[in-house]
Design a protein around this motif. Structure first.
Motif, PDB file in Angstrom:
ATOM      1  N   ALA A  54       0.828  -1.213   0.000  1.00 33.94           N
ATOM      2  CA  ALA A  54       0.000   0.000   0.000  1.00 33.94           C
ATOM      3  C   ALA A  54       0.858   1.258   0.000  1.00 33.94           C
ATOM      4  N   ASN A  55       2.101   1.157   0.512  1.00 32.50           N
ATOM      5  CA  ASN A  55       2.984   2.325   0.553  1.00 32.50           C
ATOM      6  C   ASN A  55       3.742   2.529  -0.760  1.00 32.50           C
ATOM      7  N   GLY A  56       3.464   1.692  -1.772  1.00 31.58           N
ATOM      8  CA  GLY A  56       4.057   1.872  -3.089  1.00 31.58           C
ATOM      9  C   GLY A  56       5.268   1.018  -3.382  1.00 31.58           C
ATOM     10  N   LEU A  57       5.840   0.350  -2.389  1.00 35.92           N
ATOM     11  CA  LEU A  57       6.999  -0.498  -2.624  1.00 35.92           C
ATOM     12  C   LEU A  57       6.593  -1.752  -3.392  1.00 35.92           C
ATOM     13  N   TYR A  58       7.464  -2.164  -4.306  1.00 36.86           N
ATOM     14  CA  TYR A  58       7.195  -3.344  -5.140  1.00 36.86           C
ATOM     15  C   TYR A  58       8.145  -4.461  -4.715  1.00 36.86           C
ATOM     16  N   LEU A  59       7.586  -5.623  -4.370  1.00 33.40           N
ATOM     17  CA  LEU A  59       8.362  -6.761  -3.894  1.00 33.40           C
ATOM     18  C   LEU A  59       8.374  -7.864  -4.945  1.00 33.40           C
ATOM     19  N   SER A  60       9.495  -8.573  -5.016  1.00 33.06           N
ATOM     20  CA  SER A  60       9.585  -9.659  -5.995  1.00 33.06           C
ATOM     21  C   SER A  60      10.630 -10.678  -5.583  1.00 33.06           C
ATOM     22  N   VAL A  61      10.526 -11.869  -6.156  1.00 32.24           N
ATOM     23  CA  VAL A  61      11.567 -12.891  -6.024  1.00 32.24           C
ATOM     24  C   VAL A  61      12.546 -12.658  -7.165  1.00 32.24           C
ATOM     25  N   ASP A  62      13.832 -12.489  -6.831  1.00 32.85           N
ATOM     26  CA  ASP A  62      14.807 -12.078  -7.844  1.00 32.85           C
ATOM     27  C   ASP A  62      15.819 -13.168  -8.198  1.00 32.85           C
ATOM     28  N   GLN A 103      17.254 -29.805  -3.117  1.00 33.86           N
ATOM     29  CA  GLN A 103      17.682 -28.845  -2.109  1.00 33.86           C
ATOM     30  C   GLN A 103      17.667 -27.432  -2.694  1.00 33.86           C
ATOM     31  N   LEU A 104      17.009 -26.509  -1.988  1.00 34.39           N
ATOM     32  CA  LEU A 104      17.047 -25.099  -2.364  1.00 34.39           C
ATOM     33  C   LEU A 104      18.347 -24.514  -1.834  1.00 34.39           C
ATOM     34  N   THR A 105      19.132 -23.873  -2.686  1.00 29.78           N
ATOM     35  CA  THR A 105      20.440 -23.361  -2.274  1.00 29.78           C
ATOM     36  C   THR A 105      20.506 -21.846  -2.201  1.00 29.78           C
ATOM     37  N   ARG A 106      19.640 -21.159  -2.953  1.00 32.39           N
ATOM     38  CA  ARG A 106      19.655 -19.690  -2.898  1.00 32.39           C
ATOM     39  C   ARG A 106      18.276 -19.140  -3.232  1.00 32.39           C
ATOM     40  N   LEU A 107      17.887 -18.091  -2.503  1.00 33.34           N
ATOM     41  CA  LEU A 107      16.620 -17.402  -2.739  1.00 33.34           C
ATOM     42  C   LEU A 107      16.844 -15.923  -2.468  1.00 33.34           C
ATOM     43  N   ASP A 108      16.635 -15.079  -3.485  1.00 37.60           N
ATOM     44  CA  ASP A 108      16.789 -13.633  -3.320  1.00 37.60           C
ATOM     45  C   ASP A 108      15.427 -12.955  -3.356  1.00 37.60           C
ATOM     46  N   LEU A 109      15.216 -12.019  -2.425  1.00 36.63           N
ATOM     47  CA  LEU A 109      13.991 -11.229  -2.369  1.00 36.63           C
ATOM     48  C   LEU A 109      14.350  -9.763  -2.590  1.00 36.63           C
ATOM     49  N   ALA A 110      13.550  -9.064  -3.396  1.00 34.35           N
ATOM     50  CA  ALA A 110      13.870  -7.679  -3.750  1.00 34.35           C
ATOM     51  C   ALA A 110      12.747  -6.733  -3.356  1.00 34.35           C
ATOM     52  N   VAL A 111      13.146  -5.515  -2.966  1.00 29.16           N
ATOM     53  CA  VAL A 111      12.211  -4.423  -2.681  1.00 29.16           C
ATOM     54  C   VAL A 111      12.601  -3.252  -3.577  1.00 29.16           C
ATOM     55  N   ASP A 112      11.692  -2.838  -4.439  1.00 29.92           N
ATOM     56  CA  ASP A 112      11.969  -1.731  -5.346  1.00 29.92           C
ATOM     57  C   ASP A 112      11.236  -0.473  -4.897  1.00 29.92           C
ATOM     58  N   ASP A 113      12.008   0.586  -4.727  1.00 28.16           N
ATOM     59  CA  ASP A 113      11.456   1.901  -4.392  1.00 28.16           C
ATOM     60  C   ASP A 113      11.556   2.762  -5.647  1.00 28.16           C
ATOM     61  N   PHE A 114      10.548   2.640  -6.519  1.00 27.59           N
ATOM     62  CA  PHE A 114      10.516   3.419  -7.748  1.00 27.59           C
ATOM     63  C   PHE A 114      10.261   4.892  -7.420  1.00 27.59           C
ATOM     64  N   GLY A 115      11.131   5.755  -7.915  1.00 28.76           N
ATOM     65  CA  GLY A 115      10.982   7.179  -7.647  1.00 28.76           C
ATOM     66  C   GLY A 115      11.663   7.636  -6.370  1.00 28.76           C
ATOM     67  N   CYS A 116      12.308   6.710  -5.660  1.00 24.90           N
ATOM     68  CA  CYS A 116      12.968   7.040  -4.382  1.00 24.90           C
ATOM     69  C   CYS A 116      12.032   7.812  -3.468  1.00 24.90           C
ATOM     70  N   ASN A 117      10.857   7.277  -3.230  1.00 28.59           N
ATOM     71  CA  ASN A 117       9.884   7.927  -2.363  1.00 28.59           C
ATOM     72  C   ASN A 117      10.299   7.886  -0.893  1.00 28.59           C
ATOM     73  N   TYR A 118      11.268   7.023  -0.575  1.00 23.19           N
ATOM     74  CA  TYR A 118      11.703   6.897   0.823  1.00 23.19           C
ATOM     75  C   TYR A 118      13.157   7.313   1.003  1.00 23.19           C
ATOM     76  N   TYR A 119      14.083   6.557   0.438  1.00 25.40           N
ATOM     77  CA  TYR A 119      15.499   6.842   0.659  1.00 25.40           C
ATOM     78  C   TYR A 119      16.261   6.857  -0.664  1.00 25.40           C
ATOM     79  N   SER A 120      17.063   7.894  -0.863  1.00 20.29           N
ATOM     80  CA  SER A 120      18.019   7.899  -1.969  1.00 20.29           C
ATOM     81  C   SER A 120      19.299   7.227  -1.476  1.00 20.29           C
TER      82      SER A 120
END
Length: 352
Positions: free
Chosen positions: A10-18, A131-148
């Motif tokens: 709801a705060n605009g951040l986009y989450l994904s499995v990378d 066996q799962l060996t690696r899992l990356d999770l990403a948070v995208d702040d499009f427009g830098c609405n929070y932190y540059s």
């Protein structure tokens, strides 16, 4: 059926499995693995040099998907799926699991639970077969609405944060045209969890050359390996959301603060950080190790120590060394071992 590999807060951040990396060890060939997950051999380049100890590798012609094989007998088949390929891979897996037309003239997807996602089904399948060996999770702040990146660099330089990570590292990459990369690392690459925060716009512009993108974009990445990756996979398989996993881990390992106390731990949490994590609860990935049993200790002795003892017996020709081991070890039995002995003896009396 909901794919489950991305989510917008709801705060605009986009989450994904990378990133997804896993190893299949149930006797399947690389051809079997490609087919099982809904991929097609005609889409792959073959005959490539291997890596990670595997002699051979195939690579998807369009997406960054690598399948490694021809390693030692116990190495199985390894698959790396990164970046944009994750969504493609999940859709291919979904299509493979989609059944033929139903009596109502529609396609159907077989699920164990209506709350499940394709991502959760895939992770369960991976862990059942290997066996799962690696899992990356990403948070995208499009427009830098929070932190540059500049603001974050100042925050870390000024120690306006509390973290489970002991150190942070700044990496600035320079090119002929100026800065081409700006990254903050928390944790070590060799550990089971690491955070990477970087200027995604700079990264993309360094790859595209003359096609300059001026839209500010900061990406936060959580890189998980081995037990930490498996812990998150089990959390998602259990029906929890991607947001509670991703933001929960961020909140558990990092807190940005206002300097209103001499002790970091007593400082107030920054209001911007509270907004960033969107009131999502912390998620701890710590798992207590199960108590070792006497049977497990016997198995360890058989695998690790037995060859050396056998060699000594062949040299000595008798069991005197074994008796010396027993005599020497008796006064040094730990409290843990005494507990295991007592429990074993009580079990034997109960069975009698």
């Amino acid at each position: 059926m909901f794919i489950g590999d991305c989510e917008t807060l709801a705060n605009g951040l986009y989450l994904s499995v990378d990133w997804l990396s896993f190893t299949v060890k149930d006797g399947m060939s690389y051809l079997d693995v490609v087919s099982y997950f809904g991929l097609h051999m005609e889409d792959f380049q073959i005959g490539l040099n291997g890596r990670y100890g595997y002699k051979s590798r195939i690579q998807h012609s369009i997406y960054p998907i690598h399948v490694l094989y021809d390693g030692n007998d116990d190495m199985g088949v390894h698959v790396d799926v990164s970046g944009s390929a994750v969504g493609y891979f999940l859709n291919a897996y979904k299509e493979k699991k989609t059944c033929d037309m139903t009596p109502f003239g529609e396609l159907s997807y077989s699920v164990e639970s209506f709350d499940s996602t394709v991502l959760a089904d895939l992770l369960k399948d991976i862990m059942d077969k290997g066996q799962l060996t690696r899992l990356d999770l990403a948070v995208d702040d499009f427009g830098c609405n929070y932190y540059s990146m500049e603001e974050l660099t100042n925050i870390f330089n000024d120690r306006l944060y509390v973290s489970k990570f002991k150190k942070w590292k700044l990496d600035l990459e320079k090119g002929k045209s100026g800065t081409t990369g700006h990254t903050i690392y928390l944790g070590k690459r060799v550990s089971e969890i690491m955070f990477r925060i970087y200027d995604k716009t700079l990264e993309q512009n360094s790859k595209k050359g003359n096609e300059v993108n001026d839209n500010p974009w900061v990406r936060w990445e959580i890189e998980l390996h081995k037990e930490r990756a498996c812990a998150v996979a089990l959390y998602l398989i259990s029906g929890n959301t991607l947001s509670s996993a991703t933001i929960g881990i961020l909140a558990n390992y990092l807190r940005l603060i206002d300097r209103d106390n001499e002790r970091d731990s007593r400082c107030s949490t920054s209001e911007k950080w509270n907004s960033f994590i969107s009131s999502i609860s912390k998620l701890s990935l710590y798992q207590t190790s199960p108590e070792k049993t006497l049977e497990e200790k016997k198995e360890w002795l058989m695998k690790q120590v037995a060859p050396t003892i056998s060699a000594i017996y062949r040299i000595d020709g008798d069991l005197s060394f074994i008796y010396d081991l027993i005599d020497n070890g008796s006064p040094r039995i730990s409290a843990e071992l005494r507990h295991l002995i007592q429990r074993a003896l009580e079990g034997a009396l109960y069975d009698a």
